[in-house]
Design a protein around this motif. Structure first.
Motif, PDB file in Angstrom:
ATOM      1  N   LEU A  36      -5.039 -13.111  -5.522  1.00 11.31           N
ATOM      2  CA  LEU A  36      -4.334 -11.644  -5.472  1.00 11.31           C
ATOM      3  C   LEU A  36      -3.069 -11.983  -5.757  1.00 11.31           C
ATOM      4  CD1 LEU A  36      -6.348 -10.406  -2.118  1.00 11.31           C
ATOM      5  CD2 LEU A  36      -6.482  -9.482  -4.565  1.00 11.31           C
ATOM      6  N   ILE A  37      -2.532 -13.175  -5.282  1.00 11.15           N
ATOM      7  CA  ILE A  37      -0.927 -13.483  -5.620  1.00 11.15           C
ATOM      8  C   ILE A  37      -0.891 -13.478  -7.146  1.00 11.15           C
ATOM      9  CG2 ILE A  37       0.912 -15.302  -5.471  1.00 11.15           C
ATOM     10  CD1 ILE A  37      -0.131 -15.815  -2.681  1.00 11.15           C
ATOM     11  N   VAL A  38      -1.609 -14.087  -7.761  1.00 13.40           N
ATOM     12  CA  VAL A  38      -1.774 -14.124  -9.271  1.00 13.40           C
ATOM     13  C   VAL A  38      -1.896 -12.882  -9.875  1.00 13.40           C
ATOM     14  CG1 VAL A  38      -2.793 -14.917 -11.548  1.00 13.40           C
ATOM     15  CG2 VAL A  38      -2.557 -16.684  -9.502  1.00 13.40           C
ATOM     16  N   LEU A  39      -2.698 -11.959  -9.133  1.00 12.50           N
ATOM     17  CA  LEU A  39      -2.913 -10.693  -9.742  1.00 12.50           C
ATOM     18  C   LEU A  39      -1.742  -9.859  -9.451  1.00 12.50           C
ATOM     19  CD1 LEU A  39      -4.880  -8.410 -11.007  1.00 12.50           C
ATOM     20  CD2 LEU A  39      -5.712  -8.185  -8.464  1.00 12.50           C
ATOM     21  N   LEU A  40      -0.936  -9.974  -8.243  1.00  7.24           N
ATOM     22  CA  LEU A  40       0.256  -9.074  -8.027  1.00  7.24           C
ATOM     23  C   LEU A  40       1.105  -9.539  -9.098  1.00  7.24           C
ATOM     24  CD1 LEU A  40       1.381  -6.959  -6.142  1.00  7.24           C
ATOM     25  CD2 LEU A  40       1.800  -8.635  -4.701  1.00  7.24           C
ATOM     26  N   LEU A  41       1.385 -10.868  -9.125  1.00  8.35           N
ATOM     27  CA  LEU A  41       2.486 -11.311 -10.048  1.00  8.35           C
ATOM     28  C   LEU A  41       2.154 -10.717 -11.433  1.00  8.35           C
ATOM     29  CD1 LEU A  41       4.908 -13.475 -10.412  1.00  8.35           C
ATOM     30  CD2 LEU A  41       3.264 -15.161 -10.942  1.00  8.35           C
ATOM     31  N   SER A  42       1.073 -10.968 -11.932  1.00  4.89           N
ATOM     32  CA  SER A  42       0.727 -10.503 -13.173  1.00  4.89           C
ATOM     33  C   SER A  42       1.028  -8.815 -13.430  1.00  4.89           C
ATOM     34  CB  SER A  42      -0.577 -10.759 -13.622  1.00  4.89           C
ATOM     35  OG  SER A  42      -1.000 -12.098 -13.499  1.00  4.89           O
ATOM     36  N   ILE A  84       0.792  -1.365   0.080  1.00  8.90           N
ATOM     37  CA  ILE A  84       0.089  -0.078  -0.026  1.00  8.90           C
ATOM     38  C   ILE A  84       0.911   1.093  -0.160  1.00  8.90           C
ATOM     39  CG2 ILE A  84      -1.573   1.319   1.262  1.00  8.90           C
ATOM     40  CD1 ILE A  84      -2.841  -1.271   2.408  1.00  8.90           C
ATOM     41  N   VAL A  85       1.938   1.212   0.772  1.00  4.56           N
ATOM     42  CA  VAL A  85       2.858   2.201   0.958  1.00  4.56           C
ATOM     43  C   VAL A  85       3.405   2.567  -0.526  1.00  4.56           C
ATOM     44  CG1 VAL A  85       4.862   3.342   1.987  1.00  4.56           C
ATOM     45  CG2 VAL A  85       3.262   2.120   3.264  1.00  4.56           C
ATOM     46  N   ALA A  86       3.869   1.391  -1.090  1.00  6.95           N
ATOM     47  CA  ALA A  86       4.498   1.741  -2.704  1.00  6.95           C
ATOM     48  C   ALA A  86       3.569   2.172  -3.449  1.00  6.95           C
ATOM     49  CB  ALA A  86       4.978   0.398  -3.034  1.00  6.95           C
ATOM     50  N   GLY A  87       2.229   1.931  -3.549  1.00  6.43           N
ATOM     51  CA  GLY A  87       1.185   2.292  -4.305  1.00  6.43           C
ATOM     52  C   GLY A  87       0.873   3.902  -4.117  1.00  6.43           C
ATOM     53  N   LEU A 123      -4.657  -0.655  -4.698  1.00  6.55           N
ATOM     54  CA  LEU A 123      -6.095  -1.389  -4.612  1.00  6.55           C
ATOM     55  C   LEU A 123      -5.540  -2.827  -4.205  1.00  6.55           C
ATOM     56  CD1 LEU A 123      -8.883  -1.793  -5.074  1.00  6.55           C
ATOM     57  CD2 LEU A 123      -8.449  -2.271  -7.448  1.00  6.55           C
ATOM     58  N   VAL A 124      -4.541  -3.320  -4.881  1.00  2.68           N
ATOM     59  CA  VAL A 124      -4.133  -4.910  -4.755  1.00  2.68           C
ATOM     60  C   VAL A 124      -3.831  -4.953  -3.191  1.00  2.68           C
ATOM     61  CG1 VAL A 124      -2.105  -6.579  -5.198  1.00  2.68           C
ATOM     62  CG2 VAL A 124      -3.551  -5.043  -6.855  1.00  2.68           C
ATOM     63  N   GLY A 125      -2.855  -3.983  -2.521  1.00  2.00           N
ATOM     64  CA  GLY A 125      -2.647  -4.095  -1.308  1.00  2.00           C
ATOM     65  C   GLY A 125      -3.662  -4.040  -0.198  1.00  2.00           C
TER      66      GLY A 125
END
Length: 269
Positions: free
Chosen positions: A81-87, A23-26, A47-49
């Motif tokens: 979510l892991i797949v989404l973050l990886l993508s 979230i902080v990085a976003g 959003l992902v975070g």
């Protein structure tokens, strides 16, 4: 509470902590001037975070109060979510891999060519509709106005490592041969270079080089630099999340086995 559920609860707490740097990085990315002007890139990481935070919290509740249905939902959602973050990471790495920067003799900063960046980024930023909005946003920002007050002499300016966005948008390309007055005011040369950007430069603060190809390239250079920094945090968080997820799957299976064994024993009491 079963030992396996205790382990799962701890792992979910770790996953919850992992969501914070994401979230902080976003938020850091969204706060940058270039990302403020390119809305597409502002909020996906945040959003992902946030989703990882909420799913981890649900998993922690399910493990703490032994809600197997909630734990199963957690495992499914976390996998997605892991797949989404990886993508997202793969996409960001692919589109920011090409580098359009090149060094300029006698300058501390680099300049940027649009052709050096990925086709996807060039197409998105270069489309007339998108660039008109981005250009207006940049011209209304302080990205160039604050540059003018930072340097007292030409040497200070020429030897500094200004941002790609400032290099591309706030001054004419070096090849044009403009004479320096201050970072955003330049004297027209008698024989300007052949680069099309040379005829587009204006000392008008609302114009500068916002219509130049070098400005589009500088914007992409800024995006590339910022996403490369954010990717380091996201990769570390992703590795920890995968590790946590695999152990949580094992703990969930053990909890299911323990529950089945207890039911079996109760059936023979």
């Amino acid at each position: 509470m079963a030992v396996s559920n205790n382990i799962t609860a701890v792992l979910n707490f770790v996953a919850l902590m992992c969501s914070i740097p994401i979230i902080v990085a976003g938020v850091w990315l969204a706060s940058k001037q270039d990302n403020e002007c390119i809305r597409l890139f502002r909020w996906p990481v945040v959003l992902v975070g946030v989703l990882i935070l909420l799913v981890s919290l649900a998993g922690f509740v399910g493990a703490f109060w032994n809600r197997q249905g909630l734990l199963a939902l957690y495992l499914f959602a976390m996998a997605a979510l892991i797949v989404l973050l990886l993508s997202l990471l793969i996409f960001a790495f692919v589109v920011t891999r090409p580098d359009g920067s090149y060094p300029v003799y006698g300058r501390g900063y680099k300049e940027y060519r649009l052709d050096g960046f990925s086709n996807w980024l060039k197409t998105y930023v270069g489309s007339p509709g998108n660039w008109a909005k981005i250009r207006t946003c940049l011209s209304e920002s302080d990205v160039c106005t604050k540059l003018a007050s930072n340097y007292l002499t030409p040497d200070q300016f020429f030897q500094d490592d200004i941002s790609p966005l400032q290099s591309g948008c706030c001054k004419p390309p070096t090849v044009c041969g403009y004479g320096y007055v201050n970072p955003t005011v330049w004297v027209n040369p008698s024989n300007p270079g052949a680069d099309p950007d040379c005829s587009l430069w204006s000392n008008d603060p609302s114009q500068l080089c916002y219509g130049c190809a070098s400005c589009k390239a500088g914007l992409l250079g800024n995006l590339r630099k910022e996403w490369r920094k954010a990717n380091v945090i996201l990769i570390i968080a992703l590795v920890v999340l995968i590790w946590v997820y695999l152990i949580a799957c094992s703990a969930f299976k053990n909890a299911q086995t323990e529950d089945l064994f207890r039911r079996y024993k109760r059936g023979y009491v």
